[in-house]
Scaffold this motif. Structure first.
Motif, PDB file in Angstrom:
ATOM      1  N   TRP A  90       8.886 110.642   0.548  1.00 42.94           N
ATOM      2  CA  TRP A  90      10.081 109.807   0.398  1.00 42.94           C
ATOM      3  C   TRP A  90       9.710 108.358   0.115  1.00 42.94           C
ATOM      4  O   TRP A  90      10.313 107.693  -0.719  1.00 42.94           O
ATOM      5  CB  TRP A  90      10.904 109.918   1.685  1.00 42.94           C
ATOM      6  N   LEU A 119       9.421  99.905   3.120  1.00 41.54           N
ATOM      7  CA  LEU A 119      10.601 100.508   3.733  1.00 41.54           C
ATOM      8  C   LEU A 119      11.840 100.248   2.903  1.00 41.54           C
ATOM      9  O   LEU A 119      12.688 101.109   2.733  1.00 41.54           O
ATOM     10  CB  LEU A 119      10.814  99.942   5.139  1.00 41.54           C
ATOM     11  N   ALA A 120      11.937  99.030   2.379  1.00 36.53           N
ATOM     12  CA  ALA A 120      13.143  98.661   1.640  1.00 36.53           C
ATOM     13  C   ALA A 120      13.231  99.426   0.325  1.00 36.53           C
ATOM     14  O   ALA A 120      14.288  99.901  -0.052  1.00 36.53           O
ATOM     15  CB  ALA A 120      13.159  97.161   1.389  1.00 36.53           C
ATOM     16  N   GLY A 166      13.964 103.096  -0.014  1.00 41.68           N
ATOM     17  CA  GLY A 166      15.376 102.928  -0.161  1.00 41.68           C
ATOM     18  C   GLY A 166      16.200 104.179  -0.278  1.00 41.68           C
ATOM     19  O   GLY A 166      15.733 105.296  -0.260  1.00 41.68           O
ATOM     20  N   VAL A 167      17.437 103.897  -0.384  1.00 38.77           N
ATOM     21  CA  VAL A 167      18.420 104.944  -0.311  1.00 38.77           C
ATOM     22  C   VAL A 167      19.396 104.688  -1.431  1.00 38.77           C
ATOM     23  O   VAL A 167      19.670 103.552  -1.757  1.00 38.77           O
ATOM     24  CB  VAL A 167      19.110 104.878   1.052  1.00 38.77           C
ATOM     25  N   LYS A 168      19.835 105.772  -2.011  1.00 41.13           N
ATOM     26  CA  LYS A 168      20.789 105.610  -3.108  1.00 41.13           C
ATOM     27  C   LYS A 168      22.193 105.874  -2.624  1.00 41.13           C
ATOM     28  O   LYS A 168      22.397 106.728  -1.785  1.00 41.13           O
ATOM     29  CB  LYS A 168      20.459 106.575  -4.228  1.00 41.13           C
ATOM     30  N   ILE A 205      16.826  96.421   7.639  1.00 41.16           N
ATOM     31  CA  ILE A 205      15.937  96.382   6.474  1.00 41.16           C
ATOM     32  C   ILE A 205      16.539  97.148   5.297  1.00 41.16           C
ATOM     33  O   ILE A 205      16.576  96.659   4.166  1.00 41.16           O
ATOM     34  CB  ILE A 205      14.545  96.951   6.829  1.00 41.16           C
ATOM     35  N   LEU A 206      17.084  98.339   5.571  1.00 47.14           N
ATOM     36  CA  LEU A 206      17.662  99.149   4.489  1.00 47.14           C
ATOM     37  C   LEU A 206      18.922  98.501   3.920  1.00 47.14           C
ATOM     38  O   LEU A 206      19.139  98.492   2.708  1.00 47.14           O
ATOM     39  CB  LEU A 206      17.965 100.564   4.992  1.00 47.14           C
ATOM     40  N   ALA A 265      18.036  95.547   1.759  1.00 49.59           N
ATOM     41  CA  ALA A 265      17.592  96.005   0.443  1.00 49.59           C
ATOM     42  C   ALA A 265      18.789  96.391  -0.421  1.00 49.59           C
ATOM     43  O   ALA A 265      18.855  96.052  -1.603  1.00 49.59           O
ATOM     44  CB  ALA A 265      16.642  97.182   0.590  1.00 49.59           C
ATOM     45  N   ALA A 269      27.779 103.629  -1.190  1.00 53.76           N
ATOM     46  CA  ALA A 269      26.905 104.803  -1.336  1.00 53.76           C
ATOM     47  C   ALA A 269      25.618 104.664  -0.512  1.00 53.76           C
ATOM     48  O   ALA A 269      25.275 105.554   0.260  1.00 53.76           O
ATOM     49  CB  ALA A 269      26.603 105.054  -2.807  1.00 53.76           C
ATOM     50  N   PRO A 270      24.898 103.519  -0.642  1.00 57.85           N
ATOM     51  CA  PRO A 270      23.720 103.362   0.213  1.00 57.85           C
ATOM     52  C   PRO A 270      24.066 103.406   1.706  1.00 57.85           C
ATOM     53  O   PRO A 270      23.339 104.029   2.477  1.00 57.85           O
ATOM     54  CB  PRO A 270      23.158 101.988  -0.148  1.00 57.85           C
ATOM     55  N   SER A 287      24.297 106.879   2.949  1.00 55.53           N
ATOM     56  CA  SER A 287      23.029 107.606   3.128  1.00 55.53           C
ATOM     57  C   SER A 287      22.206 107.010   4.261  1.00 55.53           C
ATOM     58  O   SER A 287      21.445 107.723   4.911  1.00 55.53           O
ATOM     59  CB  SER A 287      22.228 107.702   1.835  1.00 55.53           C
ATOM     60  N   HIS A 342      28.862 111.026   1.314  1.00 60.94           N
ATOM     61  CA  HIS A 342      27.839 110.403   0.484  1.00 60.94           C
ATOM     62  C   HIS A 342      27.981 110.844  -0.975  1.00 60.94           C
ATOM     63  O   HIS A 342      27.936 110.022  -1.890  1.00 60.94           O
ATOM     64  CB  HIS A 342      26.454 110.755   1.020  1.00 60.94           C
ATOM     65  N   GLU A 375      28.698 108.554  -4.294  1.00 59.66           N
ATOM     66  CA  GLU A 375      27.751 108.570  -5.408  1.00 59.66           C
ATOM     67  C   GLU A 375      28.442 108.915  -6.711  1.00 59.66           C
ATOM     68  O   GLU A 375      28.180 108.318  -7.748  1.00 59.66           O
ATOM     69  CB  GLU A 375      26.643 109.589  -5.129  1.00 59.66           C
TER      70      GLU A 375
END
Lengths: 271, 313
Positions: A151, A265-266, A269-271, B193-194, B197, B231-232, B235, B305, B309
């Motif tokens: 991942w 980590l960033a 990522g995640v979509k 953090i996520l 981003a 969307a992010p 997830s 999710h 998307e």
């Protein structure tokens, strides 16, 4: 003037957040310097600082040995994970081997909680004579973190321009040489971040370690610390010192590698 | 397969053999994904098959598969009120704490985004809780919450807010709260953090355009930021949900499932059944039931999710 007010407002909002996240670690530090009576005082800082807890903790239990086990197991497991995940993720994403289903299956295998694998892996280790060995833990962690590495590596591999590999192919480089000599150096930051993260995951792991090791020679630090607190005559000062000694290696890595880690980590990522 | 990939493969093998027969080429290709297949077999496929076999047989930790047990283990599991309530608690805990942490993590990420450079420095600071071994997180919070000499009780007593120390970990609801706080301390940074981003992928121009159009801060947030990160966010929620279902270490250290069975999560219950009571057949049945429940609980989140998307593309 307007800007100043905005800054003050932001600082006021930020301070309690920073305080909350710093509190437990600072308190561990404080307790590790408290005498046995002082621990019961309920004050934050020790009234009289003692340094006795640190050497005492290392004497009361084989903390140094536990840390050594944790470090060796997690480093070898981390390297194994990368060795397994890098060629496979490269093959799936760039050579189009295995297809999308393999990526999906790999990622969704991470959904199952590790408790699912606890009993089967116990019997597997027992059958292969690897129960209660560090090698057994290395293999389990090395395999178990492959989905995480997959991942984390995916976005780095995806973003790489295809022209680089095409040029390598024209020059007559095979896919393995292309991966090792051209691709790996380009995505090195991603590999480093992934290696650190999977190593830390192994270093921190507790469930498998507590079920698969049962002698001081093989125990990792989290297990060692958990036994500390099973002791009825638990000494909080020593426990805090031992915990901090175990946290220190991870924080040192985090400090020196923060740039890689945050971006790893960033981007993971995640979509 | 792209033409390029075919090229690479051809160059990888000695040219002649590949052209003559497809089999070695296929084997060569399979070799590339063998490592991940091996890892999946050991950590997922084999455990699943093994668990199913265990769940239908009489077994102990010493001697597995000592005869066929039929559906006995499943019947016991589904009639065991302690395990069923552990299941309910695990699901409720995962759904609520993940939502709380997502909200909090997103707000902190928004704050850090507006702090610009200082936000980036803070970002490396919040990395630390995430990296802390969960066992040590449990120890630290246990020291803070201890009835005798704990920081929280000491502070509350000092300011006269309570007259007697409170046993936070000895009270069913407060003990769950303690686990949730330690969990929040450890995992919210990951969400920050996520989210950070995700927020940084929003193009600058969009906000400026809205500003020119006279949209206020709330309108910009509600109609621009939020739809772009929906969307992010969904997830990230799914990811945290999965992590929450793995809850074990904090329970072990902070409460050991107590008081009584009040904070026994499904995972912890299975662990004790297998490792302490050696009843692996029943533990296997419980694990399978837990796995199905996780799947069912995560399904709506996966649907949400997918909805976001699709809307985006």
């Amino acid at each position: 003037m307007r800007l100043g007010a905005r800054h003050i407002w932001l600082a006021v909002a930020t301070a309690p957040i920073v305080g909350f996240f710093a509190l437990p670690i600072l308190y561990l530090v404080a307790v590790s310097f408290k005498t046995k009576d002082d621990v019961l005082s309920g004050h934050f800082w020790p009234t009289v600082a003692t340094f006795a807890n640190w050497p005492d903790a290392f004497e009361a239990a084989d903390i140094a040995g536990f840390i050594f086990n944790s470090v060796t197991v997690s480093v070898f497991a981390g390297l194994l994970t990368i060795a397994l995940a890098l060629p496979s993720s490269y093959a799936v994403l760039r050579l189009k081997i295995g297809g999308k289903w393999l990526a999906d299956v790999t990622l969704s295998s991470y959904m199952a909680p590790p408790i699912v694998a606890l009993i089967p892996l116990f019997f597997l280790l027992k059958g292969t004579g690897l129960l209660n060995t560090r090698a057994g833990l290395v293999l389990i962690y090395g395999f178990a973190n492959v989905p995480v590495a997959f991942w984390l590596l995916t976005p780095f591999l995806r973003r790489m321009p295809i022209e680089i590999e095409q040029a390598a192919a024209i020059d007559g480089a095979g896919p393995l040489r292309t991966l090792l000599e051209i691709v790996a150096p380009i995505i090195a930051p991603g590999i480093v971040a992934t290696l650190i993260i999977v190593t830390v995951l192994s270093y921190n792991e507790f469930l498998f370690a507590s079920a698969f090791t049962f002698s001081d020679a093989t125990r990792t630090l989290p297990v060692g610390i958990s036994l500390f607190q099973g002791d009825r005559l638990v000494n909080f000062g020593q426990m805090a010192a031992a915990s901090l000694a175990g946290i220190a290696p991870v924080y040192l890595i985090a400090l020196f590698m923060q740039r890689y880690l945050v971006s790893g980590l960033a981007h993971g990522g995640v979509k | 397969m792209t033409a390029f990939a075919a090229d690479v493969m051809r160059l990888g093998q000695t040219r002649h053999t590949v052209r003559r027969s497809l089999l070695p080429a296929r084997l060569g290709r399979a070799l590339w994904i063998a490592p991940v297949i091996l890892a999946l077999t050991v950590t997922t496929l084999y455990p699943t098959v093994f668990l199913l076999a265990l769940a239908f047989s009489k077994s102990t930790l010493g001697k597995p598969f000592r005869g066929f047990a039929g559906l006995k283990h499943f019947a016991t599991t589904l009639q065991d009120p302690i395990f069923l309530s552990a299941l309910v608690r695990s699901v409720a805990y995962a759904l609520t704490t993940s939502l709380l942490q997502l909200t909090l993590g997103f707000l902190i990420a928004l704050l850090f985004t507006s702090l610009l450079k200082a936000g980036r420095v803070l970002m490396s600071l919040v990395l630390l809780p995430l990296m802390t071994p969960p066992v040590m997180v449990g120890v630290a919070w246990k020291l803070i919450l201890a009835p005798a000499g704990g920081l929280l009780n000491g502070t509350l007593l000092k300011y006269g807010l309570i007259s007697e120390p409170i046993s936070f970990l000895g009270h069913p609801l407060l003990a769950w709260l303690a686990i949730a706080v330690a969990d929040l301390w450890q995992w919210t940074p990951f969400i920050v953090i996520l989210c950070f981003a995700a927020l940084s992928t929003i193009p600058e121009g969009v906000h400026e355009a809205a500003l020119v159009d006279g949209a206020n801060a709330w309108q910009r947030f509600r109609h621009i930021t939020l739809p772009l990160v929906a969307a992010p966010l969904s997830s990230i929620y799914l990811l945290k949900l999965i992590l929450s279902f793995k809850l074990f270490d904090l329970v072990y250290i902070l409460t050991f499932g107590g008081p009584g069975f009040a904070t026994t999560s499904a995972g912890f219950s299975i662990y004790r059944r297998a490792i302490e009571q050696f009843d692996v057949g029943r533990a296997a049945a419980e694990t399978i039931v837990y796995g199905l429940v996780i799947g069912l609980a995560a399904l709506p989140v996966v649907r949400i999710h997918q909805h976001f998307e699709r809307r985006e593309s």
